[in-house]
Every structure is written in structure tokens, then in C-alpha cells.
Design an enzyme around this catalytic site. Structure first.
Site, PDB file in Angstrom:
ATOM      1  N   TRP A 179       3.740  -1.304   3.028  1.00 52.37           N
ATOM      2  CA  TRP A 179       4.698  -0.363   2.441  1.00 52.37           C
ATOM      3  C   TRP A 179       4.509   1.037   2.987  1.00 52.37           C
ATOM      4  O   TRP A 179       5.491   1.760   3.230  1.00 52.37           O
ATOM      5  CB  TRP A 179       4.621  -0.412   0.915  1.00 52.37           C
ATOM      6  CG  TRP A 179       4.964  -1.784   0.423  1.00 52.37           C
ATOM      7  CD1 TRP A 179       4.119  -2.701  -0.119  1.00 52.37           C
ATOM      8  CD2 TRP A 179       6.246  -2.427   0.530  1.00 52.37           C
ATOM      9  NE1 TRP A 179       4.804  -3.878  -0.370  1.00 52.37           N
ATOM     10  CE2 TRP A 179       6.102  -3.738   0.015  1.00 52.37           C
ATOM     11  CE3 TRP A 179       7.502  -2.043   1.003  1.00 52.37           C
ATOM     12  CZ2 TRP A 179       7.160  -4.650  -0.040  1.00 52.37           C
ATOM     13  CZ3 TRP A 179       8.557  -2.944   0.947  1.00 52.37           C
ATOM     14  CH2 TRP A 179       8.367  -4.226   0.431  1.00 52.37           C
ATOM     15  N   LYS A 227       7.400  -3.153 -11.662  1.00 51.15           N
ATOM     16  CA  LYS A 227       6.021  -3.550 -11.947  1.00 51.15           C
ATOM     17  C   LYS A 227       5.742  -3.184 -13.414  1.00 51.15           C
ATOM     18  O   LYS A 227       5.940  -4.011 -14.278  1.00 51.15           O
ATOM     19  CB  LYS A 227       5.030  -2.842 -11.022  1.00 51.15           C
ATOM     20  CG  LYS A 227       5.437  -2.799  -9.562  1.00 51.15           C
ATOM     21  CD  LYS A 227       5.368  -4.144  -8.840  1.00 51.15           C
ATOM     22  CE  LYS A 227       5.643  -3.939  -7.345  1.00 51.15           C
ATOM     23  NZ  LYS A 227       5.748  -5.186  -6.598  1.00 51.15           N
ATOM     24  N   ASP A 251       4.164   7.255  -3.134  1.00 48.63           N
ATOM     25  CA  ASP A 251       4.844   6.033  -3.575  1.00 48.63           C
ATOM     26  C   ASP A 251       3.907   5.342  -4.564  1.00 48.63           C
ATOM     27  O   ASP A 251       2.881   4.786  -4.173  1.00 48.63           O
ATOM     28  CB  ASP A 251       5.127   5.137  -2.364  1.00 48.63           C
ATOM     29  CG  ASP A 251       5.673   3.765  -2.766  1.00 48.63           C
ATOM     30  OD1 ASP A 251       5.851   3.498  -3.964  1.00 48.63           O
ATOM     31  OD2 ASP A 251       5.916   2.945  -1.848  1.00 48.63           O
TER      32      ASP A 251
END
Lengths: 354, 354
Positions: free
Chosen positions: B98, B190, B166
Site C-alpha cells: 500500500w 477495518k 494512511d
């Protein structure tokens, strides 16, 4: 019992709400909200949703479908970036707020926008006709149904150049010939499903031909299509409910059967507007939308009385958009004709006692 | 009873699923799926969701919150575009998939990316330390928790330049000091809510200072903040469920109480990994994630046996990411410690019979 005439997010079939609620509790042993998008059960949902879109609209070979996030607002940018060619010049038909938004975003990414027709001169109360489509533009963009004003294109403005259409508020409400288009996009939250997903239907041959110097991965349609709408985590629940709704649409006879029902519903209300002296239509008769029916009181001073009557009848979502006022009866696929009859009855009674 | 160790979309509290399902059927007389985002009842939901984010994280004055669509993938681009200044140069710490994606998207919008540290040399199994943060960059970007590898920053890499993070896979799992950051973004799916919403927390003073020549409206954070996350139709249901989940988090004692529970859960499983000779941890001990616990079999030939045992116990979502293999127990906020104990029991038994 409420009668939901809201402009979107809007009514969906009660059966769909019921199945969606069940899946929030139990979708193959988990909640649909906790299922991985990579799990085979959700991959099957995504595949079915894309297949049902193709089936419902009779999409020919050579076209692909994708679900992306961001609504039509991000779609304005995605359309412009992916359709941009070396001319860097596009034609737009300006039929109001959303069409204007599309123009603004195309300009923001550097496209030379030619406004080839506009109905701004009469506050977007009609659809421009008899315009000339230039041949040196990369694409032509229009908005098939104008949710705020209540106008709708009855003919496809097809020229010799690629055609792009924002169909957010009338896709799945009537038959279309997808072969007329190169690029269709539509926010889900009218006739497809809950807010949070946006549908793209594109001719494969337009992919990967952009001349944009700036093309982030998320805005590159080919990346979404190559990854079958799983470039990143998709809006799982919105796609799931869209799939349920498409199953329902097809089980009830598909888009053509729905179109006939929508025509009946619209005829019922427009007939009332035209025959009841207490009301008047807000837009040109030949351009009236089957989805968003806008009308005004002949005597605006009676608005408080009318408002209390329709609210009393269980109707919600009837005020016009804050930018235009008046009334707007949005009559999407799932709105029953019985709800339209209730509104017509209220209008009748309002005139009788007036 | 299933034990959901999936990496996301992932488990949320059962109470939240129950309330969400009820709202799909009845939210003040309509389905939450058919409520207009402009209706006062949903405006109140959006306001409460943003307030609860601020409350849960103790966000100081001078910061704003927004919900946007597109996941962290679109967030990579939004972060780069909104933090870009005249240097057009940014520092990125590369801790895996990511983080690499964030680097790729920053480059795509023309930013000169300085990879100031990377753990690529050992397949991202550790967090780089002792790097120097240059002072001539517009911002520093890092990924606080690496979902795929199972590593997590224990210290904030704070320099003198604006910090962007992030936090998709660990926000709301532990206390953070928001004042350390200028720009935080996190996909909801999440510890916040269902897929389809992405949370942004930004220092107000960074807004409207971008030097990007290309800034579509949807990618311009100030537009979303000025419109209180209603620039266009938001992902209504994802925001609603996020609000329910934040209410639940706060009712259970908030982020600090949750952090302690997460530490207990992680300690239980890491202790098993370290003491059970049939298993080994996949990453450097000091960099282990509390959210995604990655481990390997000491004897990979026994994988079929282990797989059948945990499946038999009702565990789902345990395989490692397809890019790294092995196992990954994602232990987000809503995963009960009882589920961790079930996994530990299976691992014990697996070792006993091995």
C-alpha cells in the site's frame, strides 16, 4: 405507509429491503458487511451484478461494465479523462445543474469545451434541439434526464463522434440502445441501488486511448475493467443490493415491462397536472421527464395548505430542488402506481376545496 | 458460530449488524437505503458520525473531518494533490504494497518522490528506522500499519515537515495524537464501518494551499469539508453504520479501552506463536502489528492438516495475502478474545499431534 417521491437516494422495492436486511445479519453464515470482497461468495455477487446489468440493458458484445465509487461527480472527471483524445476538445449539451457540473470538470482537466447547445436561456425548462454536432471534437456529452428540472431527452443526440451520457436518473427506467453510446455512467442511487456505487458501461475500443497526461489509477477506467471492479475494495453492500434489485427487475419482466409501468404512472400524474386548474407543469410538454415530474401551484399563496395535505396523506420528498422551488414528484421504478394515485387524489381534493 | 479473522472488509460488532439490519427495514418510517441524504434525519447522522470521529480520537480544534468515497487508493491521489506545494517534492516511507501504491500515485500526478526509507530489501518484514527526513520536501507520507505483511509503526516518524499518514488498518485501534499529523486518511472497512466510505482528518491550515495545476472538484478536499461531506451524494449506508460503530466504541470505553483489549488479544496469539515450535512469526518482533498477525508453519508440508483444523473450528479468513502466503490473523476491534483463544487452542492441538 409512506409514499416516497424523493429524488434520490430513493425508493427501492420492499422485497429488496427485506433481502438486504437479512444479508446484513446472515450472508452464508457471516454478515454481508464483514465478508471479504475477495471471498468467492462476494466475487460471485459482483459477477452476477455485472451480468444482470448486461442482461437488463441488452448490452452487445464489445462493451464492458464496472462499478466504481465517487458518484457522477467523479464520473464527470473519469469521462473527460478517459475520452480525451489529441484534439482535447469536446462538445457538451448544457441542460442544467448536472450537465453544467460535467462541463466544469471537463474544463478542470484541460479540455476545450464547446457548449454546442444550452437551455439556460429559459432556466433549463426544455431540451435543446436542432443543434449541429461538430466533427472535430473528441466526444459529445449529454445528460439524459435532468433530475432537478424534470426534463428528459426523447431522442439520442447521435452524431458521427463518440457519445458519452450521464444516465444517473433514468438508466433502467426504459429501453436504451447501448450500441448508440461509447461511454455511459450513472450513480446507482435512483433505479439501481443504494448510494455508494456508480455504474460505467463502455465500449471496449475506447479504453486505453486517452491522451490525458494526468491519469491516476483510480480514474483510469481500463484498470477497473481489467480487475473486474476489484481494483480496490468495492462498495460491497451497494453492489450486493444493486444485484438484488436487478434480479427483481428481471423477475418482473425487465426494463420494457418497467418502462410501460413508468409511462402509465407518468401519464396519470401529467394528466392531472394538465386538467387541474390549481396546478401547472414546470417544463416544456414535449420534454417532460418520466422520472421527475415538476409542477407549480397556480396560486403560490396556497402552498402551506397543499403541503399539509400531501404530508397528511403520507407523501414524502415532494418539494422541488432548493435551486428551483415548486414541486417535484420523482417516480422511480419502485414507486407503486398506487402512490401516484394518492398524490392525484390529494391534488384533486386541493382543487375542489380551493 | 464463525470466527472472522478476515483482513477487511472485516468483523464489526454483532450489535451494529443488528441495528444496521433494522434500519434497512425501518429508519424513521423509511428504509435507510431510500432516505435522501438531504433529509434532516440523515444530515443528523452525518453530523453525529463526524462528531464521534472527533470525540473518539480526541481531535483538537483546527482540524476537520470528511467522509469521501474511493478507498485509500483514491486517497493516495487526494493526499498527493492536496499536499503538493511549490517544491513538488515529497518523502515516502516504503513499507510494502500500500505504501508502494501511494508512491506510484504521487508520481502519477507529477510529484518528485524521494523514497526516504524502505524495507523492500527484506520483503517488507520490518519497519525502517533511523532514516533522515529531508527538510525541502512538501510532506512526508507513511502507512501506519501494513495489513499484508503484519508490521506496524510504534513511533510516529515526525520531522519538521507536514506529516501524512494512511491509517486504513489501525485507526481507532489505539490512541493517536492527531496533532502530530497534517493529513490522515483511512478506508472505513477495518475498524470504522462497511466498505464504501473513506475517512479524512486534516489540519485546516493545509487546505486550499495546493500548487497542483490539476485538481478536479471531487479530489479537492476543501470542497468536501466546506460541504460537510455532502459535496455530492455520500455513501449513506456506510456512513450510517460507521456512526453506529463509533457509538458502540465510545459506549465500551472508547479507543483507550479498545487498545488495551487489542493488546491482550495480540499478546495471547504472539505468545503462542513464540512458544509453539510448529509456528514462527513472519516479521521482526519489535515491528509486529497488533491488527494483522502474520505467521508461518515451521513445516509447510503440514499446511493441509492445519487448514482443515482451523476450518473445523469455525475460523474464517486466516490465509495470508495471496502475495506473501503463510497465515494472517487479522484481529480488528470487534474480534472477541474468545475467537483468539479458539485459534490458540487449534495451534496447540496442531503442535501436540504433529
Amino acid at each position: 405507509m409512506k409514499h416516497n417521491f424523493g429524488a434520490g437516494p430513493c425508493i427501492l422495492p420492499q422485497e429488496v429491503f427485506k433481502e438486504a436486511a437479512e444479508a446484513v445479519i446472515n450472508f452464508n453464515g457471516l454478515s454481508i458487511l464483514e465478508v471479504s470482497h475477495r471471498h468467492k461468495d462476494f466475487v460471485a455477487v459482483m459477477e452476477e451484478a455485472m451480468d444482470l446489468v448486461k442482461k437488463a440493458l441488452g448490452i452487445p458484445a464489445g462493451y464492458s461494465v464496472a462499478f466504481i465509487q465517487g458518484g457522477a461527480t467523479l464520473g464527470f472527471t473519469i469521462a473527460a479523462l478517459n475520452m480525451q483524445r489529441t484534439n482535447c476538445k469536446a462538445g457538451y449539451i448544457n441542460t442544467g445543474t448536472w450537465a453544467s457540473g460535467a462541463i466544469k470538470e471537463a474544463k478542470k482537466v484541460g479540455i476545450d469545451v464547446i457548449e454546442i447547445a444550452s437551455s439556460a436561456d429559459r432556466n433549463f425548462t426544455y431540451i435543446p434541439k436542432d443543434f449541429k454536432i461538430p466533427e472535430d471534437i473528441d466526444y459529445l456529452h449529454y445528460t439524459s434526464n435532468n433530475t432537478i428540472y424534470g426534463t428528459q431527452f426523447k431522442e439520442v443526440p447521435k452524431g458521427k463522434i463518440p457519445l458519452v451520457c450521464d444516465m444517473s436518473s433514468d438508466i433502467f427506467s426504459k429501453e436504451i440502445n447501448v450500441a448508440d453510446y461509447d461511454f455511459i455512467y450513472a450513480g446507482a442511487q435512483k433505479n439501481l441501488g443504494p448510494a455508494g456505487a456508480t455504474l460505467y458501461i463502455v465500449k471496449d475500443e475506447i479504453l486505453d486511448k486517452s491522451s490525458a497526461t494526468f491519469l491516476p489509477t483510480y480514474l483510469d477506467l481500463k484498470q477497473h475493467i481489467d480487475k473486474e471492479s476489484m481494483l480496490n475494495t468495492p462498495p460491497v453492500f451497494s453492489v450486493y443490493v444493486s444485484m438484488l434489485n436487478l434480479r427483481y427487475l428481471l423477475a418482473k419482466g425487465g426494463v420494457l415491462a418497467q418502462q410501460k409501468l413508468n409511462e402509465s404512472k407518468a401519464a396519470l400524474l401529467y394528466q392531472e397536472i394538465d386538467s387541474n386548474p390549481s396546478f401547472q407543469g414546470a417544463v416544456a410538454k414535449e420534454d417532460r421527464s418520466l422520472m421527475n415530474i415538476t409542477f407549480l401551484l397556480s396560486d403560490p399563496k396556497r402552498s402551506e395548505q397543499f403541503d399539509s395535505m400531501w404530508k397528511e396523506a403520507g407523501i414524502v420528498g415532494l418539494p422541488g430542488h432548493r435551486s428551483v422551488g415548486g414541486y417535484r414528484a420523482s417516480m422511480y421504478n419502485a414507486l407503486p402506481i398506487e402512490s401516484v394515485q394518492i398524490l392525484v387524489d390529494v391534488m384533486n381534493e386541493f382543487n375542489r376545496i380551493g
